[in-house]
Design a protein around this motif. Sequence first.
Motif, short mmCIF file in Angstrom:
data_model
loop_
_atom_site.label_atom_id
_atom_site.label_comp_id
_atom_site.label_asym_id
_atom_site.label_seq_id
_atom_site.Cartn_x
_atom_site.Cartn_y
_atom_site.Cartn_z
N ALA A 121 0.75 -1.31 -0.01
CA ALA A 121 0.14 -0.06 0.20
C ALA A 121 0.74 0.77 -0.43
O ALA A 121 0.32 2.14 -1.18
N ARG A 122 1.82 1.32 0.61
CA ARG A 122 2.79 2.58 0.90
C ARG A 122 3.62 2.99 -0.17
O ARG A 122 3.17 4.08 -0.88
N LEU A 123 3.55 1.59 -1.08
CA LEU A 123 4.37 1.90 -2.38
C LEU A 123 4.01 1.89 -3.64
O LEU A 123 4.54 3.09 -3.76
N ALA A 124 2.97 1.51 -3.54
CA ALA A 124 1.82 2.12 -4.54
C ALA A 124 1.10 3.32 -4.46
O ALA A 124 1.37 4.30 -5.21
N ASP A 125 1.34 4.23 -3.35
CA ASP A 125 1.01 5.25 -2.95
C ASP A 125 2.37 5.99 -2.63
O ASP A 125 2.16 6.77 -4.12
N GLU A 126 3.36 5.35 -2.63
CA GLU A 126 4.63 6.74 -3.32
C GLU A 126 4.57 6.27 -5.26
O GLU A 126 5.48 7.68 -5.70
N LEU A 127 4.29 5.46 -5.41
CA LEU A 127 4.70 5.45 -7.03
C LEU A 127 3.57 5.81 -7.40
O LEU A 127 3.97 7.54 -8.18
N TRP A 128 2.78 6.84 -7.16
CA TRP A 128 1.24 7.73 -7.33
C TRP A 128 1.91 8.58 -7.06
O TRP A 128 1.96 9.77 -8.10
N PHE A 129 2.08 9.02 -6.03
CA PHE A 129 3.04 10.18 -5.88
C PHE A 129 4.02 11.11 -6.92
O PHE A 129 3.96 11.79 -7.05
N GLN A 130 4.86 10.07 -7.18
CA GLN A 130 5.96 10.43 -7.89
C GLN A 130 5.43 10.71 -9.77
O GLN A 130 5.85 11.69 -10.15
N ARG A 131 3.93 10.00 -9.43
CA ARG A 131 3.59 9.87 -11.19
C ARG A 131 3.41 11.46 -11.25
O ARG A 131 3.53 11.70 -12.16
N ASP A 132 2.61 11.88 -10.28
CA ASP A 132 2.02 12.85 -9.96
C ASP A 132 3.18 14.33 -10.34
O ASP A 132 2.81 15.45 -10.76
N GLN A 133 3.82 14.32 -9.67
CA GLN A 133 5.07 15.12 -9.26
C GLN A 133 5.42 15.29 -10.64
O GLN A 133 5.84 16.09 -11.48
N ILE A 134 5.75 14.09 -11.41
CA ILE A 134 6.32 14.33 -12.80
C ILE A 134 5.42 14.67 -13.78
O ILE A 134 6.03 16.13 -14.23
N ALA A 135 3.79 14.38 -13.31
CA ALA A 135 3.11 14.34 -14.60
C ALA A 135 3.54 16.66 -14.20
O ALA A 135 3.02 17.20 -15.17
N ARG A 136 2.68 17.03 -13.25
CA ARG A 136 2.72 18.66 -12.71
C ARG A 136 4.03 18.91 -13.00
O ARG A 136 3.71 20.28 -13.85
N ASN A 137 5.23 18.09 -12.87
CA ASN A 137 5.96 19.25 -13.35
C ASN A 137 6.73 18.97 -14.69
O ASN A 137 7.00 20.00 -15.19
N ALA A 138 6.23 18.53 -15.34
CA ALA A 138 6.96 17.99 -16.83
C ALA A 138 5.84 18.64 -17.54
O ALA A 138 5.91 19.48 -18.31
N LEU A 139 4.55 18.59 -17.76
CA LEU A 139 3.25 18.70 -17.78
C LEU A 139 2.89 19.91 -17.61
O LEU A 139 1.83 20.40 -18.49
N GLY A 140 3.12 20.96 -16.69
CA GLY A 140 1.83 21.36 -16.04
C GLY A 140 0.68 21.57 -16.00
O GLY A 140 -0.30 22.48 -15.33
#
Length: 87
Positions: A68-87
Amino acid sequence: MLTIAPAQAPSAADLWAVLTALRLLDDAAEDAAAARIEAARLTDETRWQAAGPRRLRQALTEYTVHLARLADELWFQRDQIARNALG
Protein backbone atom coordinates in the motif's frame (compact mmCIF):
# COMPACT_ATOMS: atom_id res chain seq x y z
CA MET A 1 16.02 45.05 -15.20
CA LEU A 2 14.12 41.81 -15.48
CA THR A 3 13.50 40.24 -18.82
CA ILE A 4 10.73 37.87 -19.58
CA ALA A 5 11.65 35.23 -22.09
CA PRO A 6 9.15 32.67 -23.26
CA ALA A 7 9.78 29.19 -21.91
CA GLN A 8 10.97 26.67 -24.43
CA ALA A 9 8.38 24.04 -25.20
CA PRO A 10 9.55 20.48 -24.59
CA SER A 11 10.63 18.59 -27.67
CA ALA A 12 8.59 15.69 -28.96
CA ALA A 13 11.24 13.28 -27.66
CA ASP A 14 11.13 14.87 -24.20
CA LEU A 15 7.35 14.76 -24.11
CA TRP A 16 7.38 11.15 -25.27
CA ALA A 17 9.88 10.25 -22.50
CA VAL A 18 7.69 11.92 -19.87
CA LEU A 19 4.54 10.19 -21.10
CA THR A 20 6.37 6.84 -21.19
CA ALA A 21 7.61 7.36 -17.63
CA LEU A 22 4.11 8.29 -16.49
CA ARG A 23 2.66 5.16 -18.11
CA LEU A 24 5.30 2.96 -16.48
CA LEU A 25 4.60 4.54 -13.10
CA ASP A 26 0.87 4.04 -13.64
CA ASP A 27 1.48 0.37 -14.43
CA ALA A 28 3.77 -0.10 -11.43
CA ALA A 29 1.34 1.60 -9.04
CA GLU A 30 -1.59 -0.44 -10.39
CA ASP A 31 0.43 -3.67 -10.04
CA ALA A 32 1.42 -2.78 -6.47
CA ALA A 33 -2.19 -1.96 -5.61
CA ALA A 34 -3.41 -5.24 -7.15
CA ALA A 35 -0.74 -7.18 -5.25
CA ARG A 36 -1.80 -5.44 -2.03
CA ILE A 37 -5.41 -6.41 -2.62
CA GLU A 38 -4.42 -10.02 -3.28
CA ALA A 39 -2.19 -10.13 -0.20
CA ALA A 40 -5.02 -8.69 1.89
CA ARG A 41 -7.40 -11.30 0.46
CA LEU A 42 -4.98 -14.09 1.35
CA THR A 43 -4.55 -12.64 4.82
CA ASP A 44 -8.31 -12.47 5.35
CA GLU A 45 -8.81 -16.02 4.11
CA THR A 46 -6.25 -17.46 6.50
CA ARG A 47 -7.27 -17.97 10.07
CA TRP A 48 -4.55 -20.31 11.22
CA GLN A 49 -3.84 -21.49 14.73
CA ALA A 50 -0.35 -23.00 14.47
CA ALA A 51 2.72 -20.81 15.14
CA GLY A 52 4.27 -21.24 11.68
CA PRO A 53 1.16 -20.30 9.73
CA ARG A 54 0.48 -17.48 12.22
CA ARG A 55 3.90 -16.03 11.38
CA LEU A 56 3.10 -16.38 7.68
CA ARG A 57 -0.19 -14.55 8.21
CA GLN A 58 1.68 -11.76 10.04
CA ALA A 59 4.19 -11.54 7.19
CA LEU A 60 1.34 -11.30 4.67
CA THR A 61 -0.22 -8.51 6.71
CA GLU A 62 3.07 -6.60 6.84
CA TYR A 63 3.58 -7.14 3.11
CA THR A 64 0.09 -5.78 2.43
CA VAL A 65 0.96 -2.60 4.33
CA HIS A 66 4.27 -2.34 2.45
CA LEU A 67 2.53 -2.69 -0.91
CA ALA A 68 0.00 0.00 0.00
CA ARG A 69 2.83 2.39 0.86
CA LEU A 70 4.68 1.47 -2.34
CA ALA A 71 1.59 2.13 -4.47
CA ASP A 72 1.03 5.47 -2.72
CA GLU A 73 4.66 6.50 -3.32
CA LEU A 74 4.46 5.51 -6.99
CA TRP A 75 1.28 7.53 -7.48
CA PHE A 76 2.90 10.49 -5.73
CA GLN A 77 6.01 10.32 -7.93
CA ARG A 78 3.84 9.98 -11.03
CA ASP A 79 1.83 13.06 -10.06
CA GLN A 80 5.01 15.04 -9.37
CA ILE A 81 6.40 14.18 -12.81
CA ALA A 82 3.13 15.02 -14.50
CA ARG A 83 2.83 18.33 -12.64
CA ASN A 84 6.41 19.37 -13.38
CA ALA A 85 6.61 18.17 -16.98
CA LEU A 86 3.14 18.87 -18.26
CA GLY A 87 2.24 21.88 -16.15
